[in-house]
Design a protein around this motif. Sequence first.
Motif, PDB file in Angstrom:
ATOM      1  N   ASP A   8       0.752  -1.110   0.028  1.00 48.18           N
ATOM      2  CA  ASP A   8      -0.067  -0.022  -0.101  1.00 48.18           C
ATOM      3  C   ASP A   8       0.992   1.266   0.035  1.00 48.18           C
ATOM      4  N   LEU A   9       0.861   2.076  -1.086  1.00 48.72           N
ATOM      5  CA  LEU A   9       1.666   3.239  -1.059  1.00 48.72           C
ATOM      6  C   LEU A   9       1.389   4.206   0.066  1.00 48.72           C
ATOM      7  N   CYS A  10       0.320   4.313   0.603  1.00 56.67           N
ATOM      8  CA  CYS A  10      -0.361   5.234   1.769  1.00 56.67           C
ATOM      9  C   CYS A  10       0.462   4.890   3.078  1.00 56.67           C
ATOM     10  N   ASP A  11       1.051   3.583   3.072  1.00 58.76           N
ATOM     11  CA  ASP A  11       1.863   2.987   4.110  1.00 58.76           C
ATOM     12  C   ASP A  11       3.251   3.634   4.450  1.00 58.76           C
ATOM     13  N   TYR A  12       3.558   4.261   3.415  1.00 57.95           N
ATOM     14  CA  TYR A  12       5.043   4.944   3.350  1.00 57.95           C
ATOM     15  C   TYR A  12       4.832   6.132   4.175  1.00 57.95           C
ATOM     16  N   TYR A  13       5.797   6.223   5.025  1.00 63.01           N
ATOM     17  CA  TYR A  13       5.777   7.522   5.979  1.00 63.01           C
ATOM     18  C   TYR A  13       5.998   8.801   5.152  1.00 63.01           C
ATOM     19  N   GLY A  14       5.028   9.727   5.405  1.00 66.61           N
ATOM     20  CA  GLY A  14       5.030  11.037   4.825  1.00 66.61           C
ATOM     21  C   GLY A  14       5.111  10.917   3.243  1.00 66.61           C
ATOM     22  N   CYS A  71       2.862  11.803   1.291  1.00 69.95           N
ATOM     23  CA  CYS A  71       2.374  13.040   0.725  1.00 69.95           C
ATOM     24  C   CYS A  71       2.948  14.445   1.299  1.00 69.95           C
ATOM     25  N   GLY A  72       3.765  14.296   2.019  1.00 68.91           N
ATOM     26  CA  GLY A  72       4.268  15.641   2.756  1.00 68.91           C
ATOM     27  C   GLY A  72       3.478  16.097   3.778  1.00 68.91           C
ATOM     28  N   VAL A  73       3.627  17.482   4.127  1.00 66.17           N
ATOM     29  CA  VAL A  73       3.005  18.045   5.113  1.00 66.17           C
ATOM     30  C   VAL A  73       1.730  18.585   4.773  1.00 66.17           C
ATOM     31  N   TYR A  74       0.570  18.557   5.600  1.00 65.52           N
ATOM     32  CA  TYR A  74      -0.664  19.056   5.091  1.00 65.52           C
ATOM     33  C   TYR A  74      -1.054  18.394   3.876  1.00 65.52           C
ATOM     34  N   GLY A  75      -0.744  16.917   3.785  1.00 70.35           N
ATOM     35  CA  GLY A  75      -1.312  16.368   2.714  1.00 70.35           C
ATOM     36  C   GLY A  75      -1.723  15.014   3.089  1.00 70.35           C
ATOM     37  N   SER A  76      -2.756  14.504   2.460  1.00 65.31           N
ATOM     38  CA  SER A  76      -3.415  13.183   2.869  1.00 65.31           C
ATOM     39  C   SER A  76      -3.384  12.142   1.771  1.00 65.31           C
ATOM     40  N   ASP A  83       5.490  13.931  -7.480  1.00 68.63           N
ATOM     41  CA  ASP A  83       6.559  14.164  -6.449  1.00 68.63           C
ATOM     42  C   ASP A  83       5.831  14.831  -5.482  1.00 68.63           C
ATOM     43  N   TRP A  84       5.287  14.230  -4.350  1.00 68.09           N
ATOM     44  CA  TRP A  84       4.679  15.054  -3.359  1.00 68.09           C
ATOM     45  C   TRP A  84       5.169  15.273  -2.008  1.00 68.09           C
ATOM     46  N   TRP A  91      -0.794  19.698  18.758  1.00 69.54           N
ATOM     47  CA  TRP A  91       0.300  19.406  17.850  1.00 69.54           C
ATOM     48  C   TRP A  91       0.924  20.775  17.632  1.00 69.54           C
ATOM     49  N   PHE A  92       2.485  21.028  17.763  1.00 68.95           N
ATOM     50  CA  PHE A  92       2.971  22.185  17.582  1.00 68.95           C
ATOM     51  C   PHE A  92       3.766  22.389  16.123  1.00 68.95           C
ATOM     52  N   ASP A  93       3.646  21.876  15.006  1.00 73.26           N
ATOM     53  CA  ASP A  93       4.383  21.593  14.087  1.00 73.26           C
ATOM     54  C   ASP A  93       3.547  21.301  12.717  1.00 73.26           C
ATOM     55  N   ASP A  94       4.383  21.371  11.590  1.00 72.87           N
ATOM     56  CA  ASP A  94       3.360  21.160  10.423  1.00 72.87           C
ATOM     57  C   ASP A  94       2.951  19.590  10.410  1.00 72.87           C
ATOM     58  N   LEU A  95       1.795  19.341  10.170  1.00 72.06           N
ATOM     59  CA  LEU A  95       1.225  17.901  10.306  1.00 72.06           C
ATOM     60  C   LEU A  95       1.679  17.266   9.195  1.00 72.06           C
ATOM     61  N   MET A  96       2.069  16.033   9.622  1.00 69.54           N
ATOM     62  CA  MET A  96       2.753  15.093   8.575  1.00 69.54           C
ATOM     63  C   MET A  96       1.938  13.569   8.737  1.00 69.54           C
ATOM     64  N   ASP A  97       2.138  12.814   7.474  1.00 71.64           N
ATOM     65  CA  ASP A  97       1.992  11.466   7.557  1.00 71.64           C
ATOM     66  C   ASP A  97       0.544  11.305   7.891  1.00 71.64           C
ATOM     67  N   MET A  98      -0.752  11.944   7.215  1.00 73.52           N
ATOM     68  CA  MET A  98      -1.971  11.777   7.124  1.00 73.52           C
ATOM     69  C   MET A  98      -2.519  10.801   6.226  1.00 73.52           C
ATOM     70  N   LYS A  99      -3.532  10.030   6.447  1.00 75.76           N
ATOM     71  CA  LYS A  99      -4.117   9.097   5.652  1.00 75.76           C
ATOM     72  C   LYS A  99      -5.608   9.237   5.785  1.00 75.76           C
ATOM     73  N   GLU A 100      -6.193   9.106   4.596  1.00 71.82           N
ATOM     74  CA  GLU A 100      -7.629   8.753   4.764  1.00 71.82           C
ATOM     75  C   GLU A 100      -8.281   7.489   5.033  1.00 71.82           C
TER      76      GLU A 100
END
Length: 354
Positions: free
Chosen positions: A1-7, A9-14, A41-42, A119-128
């Motif tokens: 599953d591509l979505c299992d790779y950490y980060g 889609c980058g910050v604020y990407g899902s 390249d996300w 959270w106190f930084d840009d949000l990373m590694d989100m998945k729908e």
Amino acid sequence: DLCDYYGKCGVYGSCNIDNSPVCGCLKGFEPRVPEEWNQADWSNGCNRTNSLSCRGDGFAKFSNGFLKYSGLKLPDTDKSWFDRTISLEECRILCLKNCSCTAYAPLDISSGARGCLLWFDDLMDMKELNSSLQDVYIRMAKTELGSLEVQKSNKSNTRRKQEAIIISSSLLSFGVLVSCLALVFYKWKTRQQGRNMRRNQETKASVTNDEQHEEDIDLPLFDISTIASATNNFSSDNILGQGGFGLVYKGTLKDGREIAVKRLSENSRQGLQEFKSEVMNVVKLQHRNLVKLLGCCIQAEERMLIYEFMPNKSLDYFIFGLFLSRYFSFDFLFTNNCFLVWVIDLHAHKFHGS
């Protein structure tokens, strides 16, 4: 599953494995480098569409707000803080007052939304996720929230308009269908009424004609039920013979008199006028040496003559059977009563002198 790779889609990407491409920016965000994003390249993620305006003087709530996201795997908690004891509303206020706070969420959802996770930084590694009950509230500029609210309102209005159009179209189609069915029913009903009216008129005309025929013919009239009863409902066992006019039946009236019933056939070419003419001729030519005409029946489509029954055959058989019956049919002789009466009169004058 591509979505299992950490980060992935980058910050604020899902990431959503069912989408193409799999990566997308959250609402209120756009790709940092669109060229890279278009080339799948996300890694650089997304930026805010409207930048935050935050002051550390306690009035940050007037320029910022939070947008609720549902169905997301919570971002990486590497730079986060939590408290199990405070409520979700206290968590919201706490994050709003801190310009470094980028999002908050309830810490425990097993028995209702309780506790606080910040959270106190840009949000990373989100998945729908399709079945997640977890909500996360991401800090947004008031202007962005207003724009999103307008978009949401517009979508809602558009959806309502579409629903109204669908409902109106359905009602219109239903109305047209009902109108068509009503028109078809009306035409059918009108046609039925017309048929019934014509049928009633024909029935009345038939009754009137029957009454007129009864008045025209000065002869006893028999009811069809009487004749049917006398002939055992026109049984084939009662048939005496058949001619061009139709079948001849033997019958017995209730008073015991035996009769011969001459019934007009449906295939006979003899019409009503011909029938009346024959009846009138027979009435005028009544003779002691002719078969006596007892009456007739003119009812509905039935036309019948009722004669007295001769058990020993007719007079023409004994007088002319050896000559006339060889060359002429009984129907011919019967319908030519004038000739028959003339012959019988000669016979009577010769042998009785009358």
